[in-house]
Structure formats: C-alpha cells, structure tokens
Design a protein around this motif. Structure first.
Motif, short mmCIF file in Angstrom:
data_model
loop_
_atom_site.label_atom_id
_atom_site.label_comp_id
_atom_site.label_asym_id
_atom_site.label_seq_id
_atom_site.Cartn_x
_atom_site.Cartn_y
_atom_site.Cartn_z
N ARG A 1 97.99 38.33 9.08
CA ARG A 1 98.30 39.75 8.89
C ARG A 1 99.05 39.96 7.58
O ARG A 1 98.79 40.92 6.85
CB ARG A 1 99.13 40.26 10.07
CG ARG A 1 99.33 41.75 10.06
CD ARG A 1 100.14 42.25 11.26
NE ARG A 1 99.69 41.67 12.51
CZ ARG A 1 100.47 40.95 13.34
NH1 ARG A 1 101.73 40.74 13.04
NH2 ARG A 1 99.99 40.47 14.46
N GLY A 2 99.98 39.08 7.24
CA GLY A 2 100.73 39.20 5.99
C GLY A 2 99.85 39.04 4.76
O GLY A 2 99.99 39.77 3.78
N VAL A 3 98.92 38.08 4.81
CA VAL A 3 98.00 37.88 3.69
C VAL A 3 97.09 39.10 3.54
O VAL A 3 96.85 39.58 2.42
CB VAL A 3 97.17 36.59 3.89
CG1 VAL A 3 96.05 36.50 2.88
CG2 VAL A 3 98.07 35.38 3.79
N ALA A 4 96.57 39.59 4.65
CA ALA A 4 95.68 40.76 4.59
C ALA A 4 96.42 41.99 4.06
O ALA A 4 95.88 42.75 3.24
CB ALA A 4 95.09 41.04 5.97
N THR A 5 97.65 42.18 4.51
CA THR A 5 98.44 43.32 4.04
C THR A 5 98.70 43.24 2.54
O THR A 5 98.56 44.23 1.81
CB THR A 5 99.78 43.37 4.80
OG1 THR A 5 99.52 43.46 6.20
CG2 THR A 5 100.62 44.57 4.37
N THR A 6 99.06 42.06 2.08
CA THR A 6 99.31 41.87 0.65
C THR A 6 98.05 42.09 -0.17
O THR A 6 98.07 42.72 -1.24
CB THR A 6 99.85 40.45 0.40
OG1 THR A 6 101.02 40.26 1.20
CG2 THR A 6 100.18 40.23 -1.06
N TYR A 7 96.92 41.58 0.32
CA TYR A 7 95.65 41.74 -0.39
C TYR A 7 95.28 43.21 -0.53
O TYR A 7 94.97 43.68 -1.62
CB TYR A 7 94.55 40.97 0.35
CG TYR A 7 93.19 41.15 -0.26
CD1 TYR A 7 92.83 40.47 -1.42
CD2 TYR A 7 92.25 42.02 0.30
CE1 TYR A 7 91.59 40.64 -1.99
CE2 TYR A 7 91.01 42.20 -0.25
CZ TYR A 7 90.68 41.51 -1.40
OH TYR A 7 89.45 41.68 -1.97
N ALA B 1 97.20 45.85 -0.22
CA ALA B 1 98.18 46.59 -1.02
C ALA B 1 97.94 46.35 -2.51
O ALA B 1 98.05 47.28 -3.32
CB ALA B 1 99.59 46.15 -0.64
N THR B 2 97.57 45.14 -2.87
CA THR B 2 97.28 44.84 -4.27
C THR B 2 96.03 45.56 -4.74
O THR B 2 95.99 46.12 -5.84
CB THR B 2 97.13 43.31 -4.47
OG1 THR B 2 98.31 42.67 -3.99
CG2 THR B 2 96.90 42.96 -5.91
N VAL B 3 94.99 45.55 -3.91
CA VAL B 3 93.75 46.26 -4.26
C VAL B 3 94.02 47.75 -4.41
O VAL B 3 93.54 48.39 -5.36
CB VAL B 3 92.66 45.99 -3.20
CG1 VAL B 3 91.46 46.92 -3.39
CG2 VAL B 3 92.22 44.54 -3.27
N ALA B 4 94.82 48.31 -3.51
CA ALA B 4 95.14 49.74 -3.60
C ALA B 4 95.93 50.05 -4.87
O ALA B 4 95.69 51.07 -5.53
CB ALA B 4 95.93 50.17 -2.36
N ALA B 5 96.87 49.17 -5.24
CA ALA B 5 97.66 49.41 -6.45
C ALA B 5 96.79 49.32 -7.70
O ALA B 5 96.93 50.14 -8.62
CB ALA B 5 98.80 48.39 -6.52
N VAL B 6 95.89 48.35 -7.74
CA VAL B 6 95.00 48.21 -8.90
C VAL B 6 94.09 49.42 -9.02
O VAL B 6 93.88 49.96 -10.10
CB VAL B 6 94.20 46.88 -8.82
CG1 VAL B 6 93.09 46.85 -9.83
CG2 VAL B 6 95.13 45.70 -8.98
N LEU B 7 93.52 49.86 -7.89
CA LEU B 7 92.65 51.04 -7.91
C LEU B 7 93.42 52.30 -8.33
O LEU B 7 92.88 53.18 -9.02
CB LEU B 7 92.00 51.24 -6.55
CG LEU B 7 90.90 50.22 -6.20
CD1 LEU B 7 90.38 50.47 -4.80
CD2 LEU B 7 89.76 50.33 -7.20
N ALA B 8 94.68 52.40 -7.93
CA ALA B 8 95.50 53.57 -8.31
C ALA B 8 95.74 53.58 -9.82
O ALA B 8 95.74 54.65 -10.43
CB ALA B 8 96.82 53.54 -7.56
N PHE B 9 95.93 52.42 -10.42
CA PHE B 9 96.13 52.37 -11.86
C PHE B 9 94.84 52.61 -12.63
O PHE B 9 94.84 53.16 -13.71
CB PHE B 9 96.74 51.03 -12.29
CG PHE B 9 98.21 50.94 -12.00
CD1 PHE B 9 99.11 51.77 -12.63
CD2 PHE B 9 98.68 50.01 -11.09
CE1 PHE B 9 100.47 51.69 -12.38
CE2 PHE B 9 100.03 49.92 -10.82
CZ PHE B 9 100.92 50.75 -11.45
#
Length: 64
Positions: A46-52, A54-62
């Motif tokens: 769950r922690g790995v999936a959450t981090t993954y 969240a990172t994808v969402a941050a990259v897409l936001a930028f």
C-alpha cells in the motif's frame, strides 16, 4: 613487488588479503547467518502504491 607462487592461506586469494594477519581473515570461516524474518506485508504494498500514484499525479500536475 615480488610475489610468491604459494599463498599463505587458501582463504586469502587476493594479493592484498595475503598481507593481512590471519586474525583479520578469520571471519571467512564463520558459518552463514540464519535467514532473516523479513516478510512483505499489505502495508508495504500500500505504501509503494501510494507513493507511485502521488508521484505520477505530481508529475502530471507540473506537465499540465
């Protein structure tokens, strides 16, 4: 540097290890340690999936 053809000990195959005293190479004769009790849990996944995600969402936001 002059090297002899016969090693001082069979466990010291490298030329730098041959120069060490025998008390420094004694650890090689110890038995292997017991296998670890590390297990993959649902919280780890769950922690790995959450981090993954969240990172994808941050990259897409930028990007957008």
């Amino acid at each position: 540097m002059r090297r002899s053809l016969v090693l001082t000990t069979e466990s010291a195959r490298h030329w730098m290890r041959m120069m060490l005293p025998s008390r420094r190479t004694a650890f090689a004769d110890l038995p292997a340690s017991a296998p670890s009790d590390w297990k993959l849990t649902a919280g780890d996944i769950r922690g790995v999936a959450t981090t993954y995600f969240a990172t994808v969402a941050a990259v897409l936001a930028f990007i957008v």
